[in-house]
Structures are given as structure tokens and as C-alpha cells.
Design a protein around this motif. Structure first.
Motif, mmCIF file in Angstrom:
data_model
loop_
_atom_site.group_PDB
_atom_site.id
_atom_site.type_symbol
_atom_site.label_atom_id
_atom_site.label_comp_id
_atom_site.label_asym_id
_atom_site.label_seq_id
_atom_site.Cartn_x
_atom_site.Cartn_y
_atom_site.Cartn_z
ATOM 1 N N HIS A 81 0.813 -1.223 0.000
ATOM 2 C CA HIS A 81 0.000 0.000 0.000
ATOM 3 C C HIS A 81 0.840 1.264 0.000
ATOM 4 O O HIS A 81 0.306 2.357 -0.153
ATOM 5 C CB HIS A 81 -0.949 0.024 1.194
ATOM 6 C CG HIS A 81 -0.296 -0.446 2.452
ATOM 7 N ND1 HIS A 81 0.750 0.218 3.055
ATOM 8 C CD2 HIS A 81 -0.545 -1.536 3.202
ATOM 9 C CE1 HIS A 81 1.112 -0.443 4.137
ATOM 10 N NE2 HIS A 81 0.349 -1.517 4.257
ATOM 11 N N GLY A 82 2.138 1.136 0.199
ATOM 12 C CA GLY A 82 3.012 2.308 0.142
ATOM 13 C C GLY A 82 3.199 3.023 1.468
ATOM 14 O O GLY A 82 3.947 3.996 1.539
ATOM 15 N N VAL A 83 2.546 2.578 2.533
ATOM 16 C CA VAL A 83 2.733 3.199 3.847
ATOM 17 C C VAL A 83 3.928 2.512 4.507
ATOM 18 O O VAL A 83 3.983 1.278 4.585
ATOM 19 C CB VAL A 83 1.469 3.056 4.730
ATOM 20 C CG1 VAL A 83 1.693 3.688 6.093
ATOM 21 C CG2 VAL A 83 0.266 3.673 4.034
ATOM 22 N N SER A 84 4.871 3.309 4.968
ATOM 23 C CA SER A 84 6.106 2.735 5.517
ATOM 24 C C SER A 84 5.840 1.927 6.787
ATOM 25 O O SER A 84 4.966 2.260 7.581
ATOM 26 C CB SER A 84 7.124 3.843 5.816
ATOM 27 O OG SER A 84 6.765 4.541 6.997
ATOM 28 N N LEU A 85 6.622 0.880 6.962
ATOM 29 C CA LEU A 85 6.524 0.040 8.151
ATOM 30 C C LEU A 85 6.800 0.867 9.409
ATOM 31 O O LEU A 85 6.162 0.672 10.441
ATOM 32 C CB LEU A 85 7.497 -1.134 8.047
ATOM 33 C CG LEU A 85 7.466 -2.142 9.193
ATOM 34 C CD1 LEU A 85 6.069 -2.740 9.367
ATOM 35 C CD2 LEU A 85 8.486 -3.235 8.956
ATOM 36 N N THR A 86 7.714 1.815 9.306
ATOM 37 C CA THR A 86 8.035 2.677 10.446
ATOM 38 C C THR A 86 6.810 3.454 10.897
ATOM 39 O O THR A 86 6.501 3.518 12.096
ATOM 40 C CB THR A 86 9.169 3.657 10.071
ATOM 41 O OG1 THR A 86 10.293 2.910 9.631
ATOM 42 C CG2 THR A 86 9.556 4.533 11.242
ATOM 43 N N LEU A 87 6.070 4.040 9.957
ATOM 44 C CA LEU A 87 4.866 4.783 10.304
ATOM 45 C C LEU A 87 3.801 3.852 10.888
ATOM 46 O O LEU A 87 3.157 4.182 11.887
ATOM 47 C CB LEU A 87 4.309 5.523 9.086
ATOM 48 C CG LEU A 87 3.005 6.303 9.325
ATOM 49 C CD1 LEU A 87 3.189 7.355 10.418
ATOM 50 C CD2 LEU A 87 2.516 6.945 8.037
ATOM 51 N N LEU A 88 3.611 2.690 10.281
ATOM 52 C CA LEU A 88 2.613 1.738 10.795
ATOM 53 C C LEU A 88 2.933 1.328 12.234
ATOM 54 O O LEU A 88 2.045 1.262 13.085
ATOM 55 C CB LEU A 88 2.539 0.502 9.900
ATOM 56 C CG LEU A 88 1.934 0.713 8.522
ATOM 57 C CD1 LEU A 88 2.066 -0.553 7.677
ATOM 58 C CD2 LEU A 88 0.481 1.140 8.625
ATOM 59 N N GLU A 89 4.208 1.052 12.514
ATOM 60 C CA GLU A 89 4.612 0.660 13.865
ATOM 61 C C GLU A 89 4.413 1.808 14.846
ATOM 62 O O GLU A 89 3.986 1.604 15.983
ATOM 63 C CB GLU A 89 6.062 0.186 13.869
ATOM 64 C CG GLU A 89 6.244 -1.153 13.188
ATOM 65 C CD GLU A 89 7.687 -1.546 12.982
ATOM 66 O OE1 GLU A 89 8.603 -0.688 13.138
ATOM 67 O OE2 GLU A 89 7.920 -2.727 12.655
ATOM 68 N N LYS A 90 4.725 3.025 14.409
ATOM 69 C CA LYS A 90 4.557 4.203 15.264
ATOM 70 C C LYS A 90 3.079 4.411 15.617
ATOM 71 O O LYS A 90 2.729 4.623 16.779
ATOM 72 C CB LYS A 90 5.125 5.441 14.557
ATOM 73 C CG LYS A 90 5.119 6.698 15.378
ATOM 74 C CD LYS A 90 5.790 7.842 14.608
ATOM 75 C CE LYS A 90 5.738 9.126 15.404
ATOM 76 N NZ LYS A 90 6.315 10.254 14.657
#
Length: 167
Positions: free
Chosen positions: A88-97
Motif C-alpha cells: 500500500h506504500g505506507v512505511s513500516l516505520t509509520l505503521l509501527e509508530k
């Protein structure tokens, strides 16, 4: 004329499951027991393992694979009501945050979370959605639901008071 805000639905207030779980309960309250669902799970034992549908966003936007991925999306929505979205293009870092911030929000002290509890007759806030009777079976979960768009539908007591990192 019914207002746009009231078209979202309403719900009766229910106790916090997190708070119920902290109490020394000898049994799960009847409102949360669903023997008909447990029988279905037991009947499926030994059968094939069901997997949550996975939808690939890149395949949805690709001319070659769009139709087959749309069929998978249609099936997931109709049969499951949810799916996992990948690529989906959303970074793993942002999802984890975001995941950490939501967990922190749900772990706030009860007194702090009470500021975000559903108002009677509304579905937004902490609680459970669409509880329409005192006898209704409930999920063993607390939810937090909030409209953010359009802006005029935001509940100021919810959005404006969210912890800054989450907001």
C-alpha cells in the motif's frame, strides 16, 4: 430533518472490557458468551485453516491483475467483512509508530480514558458500537471510533483532546 452527524448511528453505553478483565471474575459475564459461535469453531476443528484475505494494492492498480484482485476484494468484503492490505506504500516505520500510539492510548488510566467515552446515544468514542438493547450479546473488546472527516463532523471533545502524537 435528521442531521448528518446523527446518521452514523447510536449506541447504549456498556462497561469497559479492559476494566472488567481487571476484576476478579469467576466467570465471563453472559452478555459476552456466544455458545453458537464456539460450536461453529469446534465443528471446524481438523478442517482447513482459514486465512484472512490478503489484497495487494499494487495489483489493484495494475491493468494486468486489476480484475482478479477486484474479485478477491469483492469476496473479502462480502464473505469476511475485512482484509489485510499489502503493498500500500505506507512505511513500516509509520505503521509501527501508529500502532504503538494507539496501544498507548488504550492503555491510558481509566480516568483519562473516561474523557473519551461514548456519550449516550452516540457511537463515537470508547465503548462498543451499535448496542441497541441491554440483552444484546457483546464483543469482548473495547473500541475507539471517531470521525475525522469531514471536519464539521469531528467531535471536539474527542479529536482535540487526543494525545498529540496520535492526533
Amino acid at each position: 430533518m435528521e442531521s448528518e452527524a446523527s446518521s452514523v448511528g447510536s449506541s447504549l453505553p456498556v462497561p469497559s472490557v479492559q476494566e472488567l478483565a481487571k476484576q476478579p471474575l469467576s466467570a465471563i459475564p453472559n452478555r459476552y458468551l456466544r455458545p453458537e459461535l464456539e460450536q461453529d469453531v469446534a465443528a471446524d476443528s481438523g478442517g482447513p485453516v482459514l486465512e484472512i484475505p490478503v489484497i495487494d494494492m499494487q495489483k489493484l492498480v495494475s491493468e494486468e491483475s486489476m480484475n482478479s484482485e477486484l474479485d478477491k476484494l469483492d469476496f473479502a468484503c462480502k464473505e469476511w467483512g475485512f482484509f489485510q492490505l499489502v503493498n500500500h506504500g505506507v512505511s513500516l516505520t509509520l505503521l509501527e509508530k501508529v500502532s504503538t500510539q494507539i496501544q498507548d492510548f488504550f492503555n491510558l488510566p481509566k480516568e483519562e480514558k473516561n474523557k473519551f467515552w461514548q456519550y449516550p446515544g452516540q457511537v463515537e468514542g470508547f465503548g462498543q458500537s451499535f448496542v441497541v438493547s441491554e440483552d444484546q450479546k457483546l464483543d469482548w473488546a473495547d473500541i475507539f471510533y471517531m470521525l475525522t472527516l469531514p471536519l464539521h463532523l469531528r467531535k471536539p471533545h474527542l479529536f482535540n483532546n487526543l494525545p498529540l502524537p496520535l492526533r
